[in-house]
Write a protein that holds these residues in place. Structure first.
Motif, PDB file in Angstrom:
ATOM      1  N   SER A  28       0.812  -1.175   0.059  1.00 21.14           N
ATOM      2  CA  SER A  28       0.084  -0.091   0.146  1.00 21.14           C
ATOM      3  C   SER A  28       0.942   1.311   0.114  1.00 21.14           C
ATOM      4  N   GLN A  29       2.139   1.170   0.321  1.00 23.87           N
ATOM      5  CA  GLN A  29       2.837   2.420   0.350  1.00 23.87           C
ATOM      6  C   GLN A  29       4.006   2.396  -0.659  1.00 23.87           C
ATOM      7  N   ARG A  30       3.768   1.373  -1.826  1.00 24.04           N
ATOM      8  CA  ARG A  30       4.696   1.324  -2.962  1.00 24.04           C
ATOM      9  C   ARG A  30       3.857   1.636  -4.267  1.00 24.04           C
ATOM     10  N   ALA A  31       4.426   2.224  -5.073  1.00 24.24           N
ATOM     11  CA  ALA A  31       3.999   2.463  -6.391  1.00 24.24           C
ATOM     12  C   ALA A  31       4.764   2.810  -7.451  1.00 24.24           C
ATOM     13  N   VAL A  32       4.525   3.010  -8.789  1.00 25.25           N
ATOM     14  CA  VAL A  32       5.337   3.401  -9.910  1.00 25.25           C
ATOM     15  C   VAL A  32       4.714   4.792 -10.448  1.00 25.25           C
ATOM     16  N   LEU A  33       5.456   5.328 -10.948  1.00 23.44           N
ATOM     17  CA  LEU A  33       5.217   6.659 -11.574  1.00 23.44           C
ATOM     18  C   LEU A  33       5.206   6.802 -12.958  1.00 23.44           C
TER      19      LEU A  33
END
Length: 434
Positions: A28-33
């Motif tokens: 939930s605290q990881r993402a790609v941009l």
């Protein structure tokens, strides 16, 4: 000079990364941009993407807005680790390397951007001479996606591309020298009137003599509002032939398989493990933040106290987007909260695009009230697809066979309908291994 400035910014970013190295946060605290650069030299005849032909663009102002919006969305999302960055467009290789470096530095300062995270830039052969590619590398780019599309000059002219086949191969050679093992090329399955399977396969085999370890095969779709659509409507061009395109796709994927490529997704092929980790996040329904005019995102705005994933779209038109970013810190035009069923529909539709499909563990990550066995284990339609050898449902999960991947769109109609029906009548029951 811009390249030197970009290199300085990239060096500051690396120092910021080295100083910050937290343990890996939960999903939930990881993402790609994704970063959208909306400008192009000219509009290709088949393209209806959100893109604009620049007339005196103030790049410094666009850069400030991209940086501001990235900072705002990272804060709103509560994301602590960005796993990859993708500069798409438009033609982001028309941006200055300094702009790329500034966005990457802003991300590295706001969150953890690992030093080895994938940073991809889309490049068009005519806007990416070797010296420019080297400057993008100094700015922090470590993977290139080259929009080659065709190795036939007549086709390239019809598609409205500004490069020739020899330009494309030259750019490809430069890219491979600078980014060995990390260059992807796009080849278009056009189904164009004059196209035939044999010559197109010849192009693909020629490409295999020059390409790196990642190839994307895209089918041309006629989009309303494009020059190609108008030509077909007016009868000056015959319509693309879907059966021809399907045959090209089937033959093309067989040629790639023989050349040692794994078809890890409907349109994407890799060898030597060169998968796009950024796009893999989309297919796994991970979180992604969309920065720039018209960019799309999917994330939980935890920083704003929410626990519901939202689909977000940024304002399309660049000048309006910039005004909104300057006023509010971001240009989000539309926010749609995703319900539980909508999220599972996305998990199903995106996951089945890959050769791995949806594992039981992956499905459970989205905390569904139903297992894959509950949804698909007793369905007559699914049983038929299993018997036809198009689909597999076993201890690993649900996935398409090699034959099934080629006809995924027709399978999804039944599978989504089955998910919806089961959802509305749900009384979960344990199935084999469920």
């Amino acid at each position: 000079c811009s390249a030197a400035a970009a290199a300085k910014v990239a060096q500051r970013r690396r120092l910021a990364e080295d100083a910050r190295g937290p343990p890996s946060p939960p999903g939930s605290q990881r993402a790609v941009l994704y970063v959208h650069w909306p400008y192009c030299e000219k509009r290709c005849s088949y393209c209806n993407f959100n893109k604009y032909i620049p007339r005196g663009v103030d790049e410094a102002a666009v850069r400030r807005c991209l940086v501001t919006e990235a900072q705002t969305l990272l804060r709103l999302s509560g994301v602590r680790r960005v796993e990859s960055v993708f500069f798409g467009g438009g033609t982001p290789s028309l941006a200055s390397p300094h702009t790329v470096a500034a966005v990457l530095e802003a991300v590295a300062q706001a969150t953890h951007l690992p030093a080895d995270s994938e940073v991809t830039l889309e490049a068009n052969p005519t806007s990416a001479p070797g010296s420019r590619l080297a400057a993008f590398k100094a700015a922090g780019v470590n993977r290139l996606s080259v929009g080659l599309q065709s190795l036939d000059d007549t086709e390239l002219q019809l598609l409205g591309r500004t490069h020739s086949a020899s330009d494309a191969l030259q750019t490809l050679a430069e890219a491979r020298r600078l980014f060995p093992g990390r260059v992807s090329v796009d080849l278009m399955l056009v189904g164009l009137p004059a196209q035939q399977v044999g010559p197109w396969l010849g192009q693909l085999r020629e490409l295999l003599r020059h390409c790196d370890d990642h190839v994307s095969l895209y089918q041309l779709s006629l989009e309303r509002g494009t020059a190609l659509f108008t030509q077909v409507q007016q009868g000056t061009l015959p319509a693309p032939d879907p059966e021809l395109a399907a045959e090209m796709y089937q033959e093309g994927r067989a040629v790639l398989r023989e050349a040692g490529f794994r078809q890890y997704e409907v349109s994407n092929f890799a060898r030597n493990g060169a998968l796009s980790t950024h796009n893999w996040t989309y297919w796994q329904c991970g979180q992604y933040l969309g920065v720039g005019p018209g960019a799309h995102g999917r994330f939980v705005p935890q920083g704003a106290g929410s626990h519901t994933r939202e689909a977000r779209i940024q304002t399309l038109e660049p000048d309006n987007w910039m005004k909104e970013v300057m006023l509010f810190g971001h240009g989000t035009r539309k926010r749609v909260p995703l319900g539980e069923l909508e999220l599972l529909e996305e998990v199903l539709a995106m996951g089945l695009r890959t050769d791995v499909g949806i594992t039981h563990q992956h499905w459970q990550q989205f905390e569904p009230p139903l297992t894959l066995w509950d949804v698909f284990g007793t369905s007559r339609e699914v049983k038929m697809l299993l018997e036809q050898g198009l689909l597999l449902l076993d201890h690993r999960g649900l996935r398409c066979s090699w034959e099934g991947l080629a006809v995924l769109d027709s399978l999804l109609l039944d599978l989504l309908s089955q998910l919806q029906d089961t959802w509305w009548q749900r009384t979960p029951s344990p199935g084999p291994g469920g």
